[in-house]
Design a protein around this motif. Structure first.
Motif, short mmCIF file in Angstrom:
data_model
loop_
_atom_site.label_atom_id
_atom_site.label_comp_id
_atom_site.label_asym_id
_atom_site.label_seq_id
_atom_site.Cartn_x
_atom_site.Cartn_y
_atom_site.Cartn_z
N LEU A 134 0.78 -1.23 0.00
CA LEU A 134 0.00 0.00 0.00
C LEU A 134 0.82 1.29 0.00
O LEU A 134 0.35 2.32 -0.48
CB LEU A 134 -0.93 0.02 1.21
CG LEU A 134 -2.06 -1.00 1.22
CD1 LEU A 134 -2.86 -0.87 2.50
CD2 LEU A 134 -2.94 -0.86 0.01
N ALA A 135 2.01 1.28 0.56
CA ALA A 135 2.79 2.51 0.73
C ALA A 135 3.39 2.97 -0.60
O ALA A 135 3.75 2.16 -1.46
CB ALA A 135 3.90 2.29 1.74
N PRO A 136 3.55 4.29 -0.76
CA PRO A 136 4.21 4.80 -1.97
C PRO A 136 5.70 4.47 -1.96
O PRO A 136 6.32 4.38 -0.90
CB PRO A 136 3.97 6.31 -1.90
CG PRO A 136 3.73 6.59 -0.47
CD PRO A 136 3.10 5.37 0.11
N LYS A 137 6.27 4.27 -3.14
CA LYS A 137 7.69 3.97 -3.27
C LYS A 137 8.39 5.15 -3.93
O LYS A 137 7.95 5.64 -4.97
CB LYS A 137 7.91 2.72 -4.12
CG LYS A 137 7.67 1.42 -3.40
CD LYS A 137 6.28 1.02 -3.55
CE LYS A 137 6.02 -0.35 -2.93
NZ LYS A 137 4.61 -0.54 -2.66
N PHE A 138 9.47 5.61 -3.34
CA PHE A 138 10.27 6.71 -3.87
C PHE A 138 11.62 6.16 -4.28
O PHE A 138 12.20 5.33 -3.60
CB PHE A 138 10.46 7.79 -2.81
CG PHE A 138 9.18 8.47 -2.41
CD1 PHE A 138 8.73 9.59 -3.08
CD2 PHE A 138 8.42 7.97 -1.37
CE1 PHE A 138 7.55 10.21 -2.72
CE2 PHE A 138 7.24 8.58 -0.99
CZ PHE A 138 6.81 9.70 -1.67
N GLN A 139 12.12 6.66 -5.43
CA GLN A 139 13.41 6.19 -5.92
C GLN A 139 14.23 7.35 -6.44
O GLN A 139 13.74 8.21 -7.17
CB GLN A 139 13.21 5.16 -7.03
CG GLN A 139 14.49 4.53 -7.48
CD GLN A 139 14.25 3.39 -8.43
OE1 GLN A 139 13.14 3.14 -8.85
NE2 GLN A 139 15.31 2.68 -8.78
N HIS A 140 15.49 7.35 -6.05
CA HIS A 140 16.46 8.34 -6.51
C HIS A 140 17.10 7.84 -7.79
O HIS A 140 17.54 6.71 -7.88
CB HIS A 140 17.51 8.53 -5.42
CG HIS A 140 18.71 9.29 -5.87
ND1 HIS A 140 19.90 8.68 -6.13
CD2 HIS A 140 18.89 10.59 -6.14
CE1 HIS A 140 20.78 9.58 -6.51
NE2 HIS A 140 20.19 10.75 -6.54
N VAL A 141 17.12 8.71 -8.83
CA VAL A 141 17.69 8.34 -10.12
C VAL A 141 18.69 9.41 -10.54
O VAL A 141 18.38 10.60 -10.51
CB VAL A 141 16.58 8.21 -11.20
CG1 VAL A 141 17.17 7.89 -12.55
CG2 VAL A 141 15.57 7.17 -10.79
N ARG A 142 19.87 8.97 -10.94
CA ARG A 142 20.88 9.89 -11.48
C ARG A 142 20.75 9.89 -12.99
O ARG A 142 20.84 8.87 -13.65
CB ARG A 142 22.28 9.44 -11.10
CG ARG A 142 22.57 9.64 -9.66
CD ARG A 142 24.04 9.42 -9.36
NE ARG A 142 24.22 9.66 -7.93
CZ ARG A 142 25.00 8.96 -7.16
NH1 ARG A 142 25.69 7.96 -7.66
NH2 ARG A 142 25.10 9.25 -5.89
N GLN A 143 20.55 11.11 -13.54
CA GLN A 143 20.42 11.26 -14.99
C GLN A 143 21.42 12.31 -15.45
O GLN A 143 22.06 12.98 -14.65
CB GLN A 143 19.00 11.70 -15.34
CG GLN A 143 17.95 10.67 -15.03
CD GLN A 143 16.56 11.15 -15.34
OE1 GLN A 143 16.30 12.35 -15.38
NE2 GLN A 143 15.65 10.23 -15.57
N ALA A 144 21.52 12.45 -16.75
CA ALA A 144 22.45 13.44 -17.32
C ALA A 144 22.05 14.85 -16.92
O ALA A 144 22.89 15.71 -16.73
CB ALA A 144 22.48 13.30 -18.84
#
Length: 77
Positions: free
Chosen positions: A48-58
């Motif tokens: 049920l909980a939201p998932k947050f993700q850190h992404v490194r982009q250009a």
């Protein structure tokens, strides 16, 4: 504060309320005992909980969120 720590804190703050509520509901309204109550609460909360993700982009670091109740993946500002 960098984006990686921010995404971890968002995950923690998104997980805790769902876990506490599901734990209390399972403890009070089911016949589960022992380690089954926290285990079941963790499984329910993971879904049920939201998932947050850190992404490194250009273009720089970004944080994205995915949640069961929102269609698609959203960028967190």
């Amino acid at each position: 504060m960098n984006k990686q720590i921010k995404s971890f804190l968002y995950n923690l703050l998104g997980f805790l309320p769902f876990y506490v509520v599901s734990y209390l509901l399972l403890y009070n309204f089911t016949n589960l005992t022992g380690f089954w109550v926290p285990l079941s609460a963790a499984v329910i909360t993971t879904i049920l909980a939201p998932k947050f993700q850190h992404v490194r982009q250009a273009g720089g670091d970004k944080i994205y969120m995915k949640w069961l109740f929102i269609k698609g993946i959203k960028e967190v500002k």
